[in-house]
Design a protein around this motif. Structure first.
Motif: not given
Length: 266
Positions: A48, A101, A103-107
């Motif tokens: 993302e 949001f 904390k989203n480590d894939h963004c």
């Protein structure tokens, strides 16, 4: 193998490493152009992309540039579902519970900032943005009180500042505070990506291991519409207004983004 053949093979090997080194230098130069001290990558697979930036800082241009060249990634812009605020939300950190949001480590979080002088000129011309600001003169515009009420995060109170210059100082500082808290972050100036959009796309792909389109897709329409994009020309800022700007901005912060003082022609 004869000495002649060995010499030929050795020369070919040297040529190979020379060409490889030249190639690496080109890639390093391209990376170095956009590599900022705040940029960091967690190493996790990015799925993302989220965009942050001030109004009139080039967020629309960058949004379409990323979406067109990295179509395989979910893009949080311009509006999310409540988990991610608007791209122009006030970046004030008031407890992590208000910002799950982040904390989203894939963004990958992308912050764009524009040179302060052209940014102020653009915002002054866009009378529909922060419409309550005085625009009868540029000096009054710079002196107008700024109140942020729209796109505030959940639980955040109204933020007010004595003028737009003070607001810029705090807003950008807080954006970088957000950048320090997330796993993947990149800062870029609008001025650099506007001058070298393809190089920036290559940088994102290389540094964050993002899959881009085979061919570079330029952005040449204003906000994605049918109107061709042209760079606007602004009247020069008079010396008294320049002095106000130069005395009011946080130049430690501005210099860290490779923005520098201007004094006009006088």
């Amino acid at each position: 193998m004869s000495i002649k053949n060995r010499t030929f093979s050795f020369n070919r090997l040297i040529l190979y490493f020379v060409l490889l080194a030249a190639s690496c230098r080109l890639e390093s130069t391209e990376v170095a152009e956009f590599l900022h001290t705040s940029t960091h990558c967690s190493g996790t697979k990015i799925t993302e992309i989220a965009l942050m930036g001030q109004r009139c800082s080039g967020t629309n241009f960058l949004q379409y540039l990323i979406q067109k060249n990295f179509p395989g990634y979910f893009f949080h812009c311009p509006n999310g579902t409540g988990a991610m605020p608007h791209k122009h939300h006030w970046p004030f950190l008031n407890g992590s519970k208000n910002y799950p949001f982040f904390k989203n480590d894939h963004c990958l979080f992308v912050l764009i900032v524009r040179d302060p002088y052209s940014w102020l000129q653009s915002l002054y011309e866009h009378r529909e943005l922060l419409a309550y600001l005085k625009r009868n003169t540029f000096a009054n515009f710079l002196a107008s009180k700024v109140v942020y009420q729209k796109f505030l995060p959940y639980g955040e109170k109204v933020r007010s500042f004595p003028n737009i210059l003070s607001a810029r100082n705090q807003e950008i500082e807080n954006y970088f505070k957000i950048g320090a808290r997330v796993g993947n972050f990149v800062f870029v100036s609008y001025d650099k990506i506007n001058a070298h959009p393809q190089e920036f796309v290559n940088f994102l792909s290389e540094y964050f291991q993002l899959e881009k389109t085979e061919e570079f897709v330029p952005v040449n329409k204003y906000k994605g519409f049918g109107v061709p994009y042209t760079e606007k020309q602004y009247a020069p800022i008079i010396s008294s207004d320049l002095l106000n700007i130069n005395q009011s901005l946080n130049w430690t912060l501005e210099n860290s983004m490779d923005f520098h003082l201007q004094w006009g022609d006088s």
